[in-house]
Design an enzyme around this catalytic site. Structure first.
Site, PDB file in Angstrom:
ATOM      1  N   ASP A   5       0.849  -1.194   0.000  1.00  0.00           N
ATOM      2  CA  ASP A   5       0.000   0.000   0.000  1.00  0.00           C
ATOM      3  C   ASP A   5       0.892   1.254   0.000  1.00  0.00           C
ATOM      4  O   ASP A   5       1.786   1.379   0.855  1.00  0.00           O
ATOM      5  CB  ASP A   5      -0.877  -0.043   1.263  1.00  0.00           C
ATOM      6  CG  ASP A   5      -1.918   1.053   1.315  1.00  0.00           C
ATOM      7  OD1 ASP A   5      -2.389   1.492   0.252  1.00  0.00           O
ATOM      8  OD2 ASP A   5      -2.287   1.450   2.444  1.00  0.00           O
ATOM      9  N   GLY A  16     -11.381   4.611   2.376  1.00  0.00           N
ATOM     10  CA  GLY A  16     -12.729   4.018   2.373  1.00  0.00           C
ATOM     11  C   GLY A  16     -13.431   4.094   3.719  1.00  0.00           C
ATOM     12  O   GLY A  16     -14.663   4.023   3.778  1.00  0.00           O
TER      13      GLY A  16
HETATM   14  P1  13P Z   1      -8.589   4.810   5.615  1.00  0.00           P
HETATM   15  O1  13P Z   1      -7.578   4.680   6.715  1.00  0.00           O
HETATM   16  O2  13P Z   1      -9.205   6.150   5.555  1.00  0.00           O
HETATM   17  O3  13P Z   1      -9.555   3.677   5.645  1.00  0.00           O
HETATM   18  O4  13P Z   1      -7.763   4.683   4.226  1.00  0.00           O
HETATM   19  C1  13P Z   1      -7.078   3.505   3.945  1.00  0.00           C
HETATM   20  C2  13P Z   1      -6.287   3.626   2.691  1.00  0.00           C
HETATM   21  O5  13P Z   1      -6.633   4.304   1.747  1.00  0.00           O
HETATM   22  C3  13P Z   1      -5.041   2.841   2.611  1.00  0.00           C
HETATM   23  O6  13P Z   1      -4.356   3.077   1.431  1.00  0.00           O
HETATM   24  O1  G3H Z   2      -3.095   5.030   3.637  1.00  0.00           O
HETATM   25  C1  G3H Z   2      -2.419   4.723   4.594  1.00  0.00           C
HETATM   26  C2  G3H Z   2      -2.768   3.561   5.436  1.00  0.00           C
HETATM   27  O2  G3H Z   2      -3.823   3.883   6.318  1.00  0.00           O
HETATM   28  C3  G3H Z   2      -1.557   3.043   6.149  1.00  0.00           C
HETATM   29  O3  G3H Z   2      -1.169   3.874   7.182  1.00  0.00           O
HETATM   30  O4  G3H Z   2       1.254   4.335   6.817  1.00  0.00           O
HETATM   31  O5  G3H Z   2       0.223   4.472   9.115  1.00  0.00           O
HETATM   32  O6  G3H Z   2       0.561   2.255   8.020  1.00  0.00           O
HETATM   33  P1  G3H Z   2       0.318   3.744   7.813  1.00  0.00           P
HETATM   34 ZN    ZN Z   3      -4.526   5.024   0.646  1.00  0.00          ZN
END
Ligand code: 13P
Ligand code: G3H
Ligand code: ZN
Length: 284
Positions: free
Chosen positions: A82, A210
């Site tokens: 991610d 989301g």
């Molecule tokens: P939220 O933490 O707002 O659910 O977003 C998650 C996200 O987009 C991770 O890439």
């Molecule tokens: O979009 C980000 C995610 O919520 C992950 O968050 O970088 O604190 O693990 P993080």
């Molecule tokens: Zn994100």
């Protein structure tokens, strides 16, 4: 079964007009909750780990946990990076066994974002790993900007189309009104932009931020072409909310299993709620 590329899950979601949940993990209980919830609902699922999660848990632990969880079920599971912003981290994830990576080049101007994303697509595609790219910036709700400023941050449709066609990414993140974290006011989504990009290119669109998006808007987004929905904040709240409740109710408890076990159950309930909403429950 062995983990599958993101593309496999999203091709099926496109045919079935639903979205697959992409849930952030940071530890073993969260990985177990994600895959057990998917298994119980017969849902395809995406486990995702941020660079921060990888730093916290360790790259090989994340891959090891996800692999073991996936092999214990017959529903298809993808492991996705991610918001990878760093080339070396993206390549390390591909080598370690991730079946999908997000390269988030949104900090660079469009042309440079395209060039950097293309480079990742070239490497990943050669080894069967899927790629998500981001065009335009998806902010955080904590970013102190006005509604007008946020509207100005929405990704223009021509930019999204140009980026998608130039890079060949498997999934496309663009800014259409969502933000990471806890919304102070319900977000206003530019569903028309999702619809136009999806109709004109067939791109599989990703809803970041989301958590807290009203259910009706999630459904409208999916009808317009969202095929992956990212959830982190609501999972954190569910898991740690129950940890807090358990600790408050049992101040002398010293067995972590008695605290984390109930927290994992509450988290599974939240995950199932999302899988039903996204329409992926029963699709595996
Ligand atoms: P939220 O933490 O707002 O659910 O977003 C998650 C996200 O987009 C991770 O890439
Ligand atoms: O979009 C980000 C995610 O919520 C992950 O968050 O970088 O604190 O693990 P993080
Ligand atoms: Zn994100």
């Amino acid at each position: 079964m062995p983990m599958v590329p993101l593309r496999t899950l999203l091709d099926a979601a496109e045919k079935g007009n639903y979205a697959v949940g992409a849930f952030n993990c940071n530890n073993m209980e969260i990985v177990q909750a994600i895959v057990e919830a998917a298994d119980e609902l017969r849902s395809p699922v995406i486990i995702q780990a941020s660079q921060g999660a990888i730093k916290y848990a360790g790259l090989h632990y994340v891959v090891g946990l996800a692999k073991l969880a996936a092999e214990a079920t017959t529903v298809p599971v993808a492991l996705h990076l991610d918001h990878g912003t760093d080339y070396n981290t993206v390549i390390a994830c591909i080598r370690a066994g991730f079946t999908s990576v997000m390269f988030d080049g949104s900090q660079w101007p469009k042309e440079e974002n395209i060039a950097r994303t293309k480079e990742i697509v070239k490497v990943a595609r050669a080894v069967g790993v899927s790629v998500e790219g981001e065009i335009g910036k998806i902010g955080g709700v904590e970013d102190d900007i006005s509604v007008d400023e946020r509207d100005a941050m929405l990704t223009p449709v021509p930019d999204a189309i140009e980026f998608y066609e130039a890079t060949g990414v498997d999934a496309l993140a663009m800014s259409f009104g969502t933000a990471h974290g806890h919304y102070k006011l319900p977000p206003k989504l530019a569903i028309d932009r999702i619809d136009e990009v999806h109709r004109r290119t067939g791109a599989y669109l990703v809803m970041h931020g989301g958590s807290g998006v009203p259910e009706e808007d999630v459904r409208k987004g999916i009808a317009a072409g969202i095929r992956k929905v990212n959830i982190d904040t609501e999972l954190r709240e569910a898991f740690l909310g129950e940890v807090r409740r358990q600790l408050n109710g049992k101040p002398s408890e010293i067995d972590p299993r008695k605290i984390l076990g109930p927290a994992k159950s509450v988290l599974k309930g939240k995950l199932k709620e999302k899988m039903e909403l996204f329409g992926c429950a029963g699709k595996a």
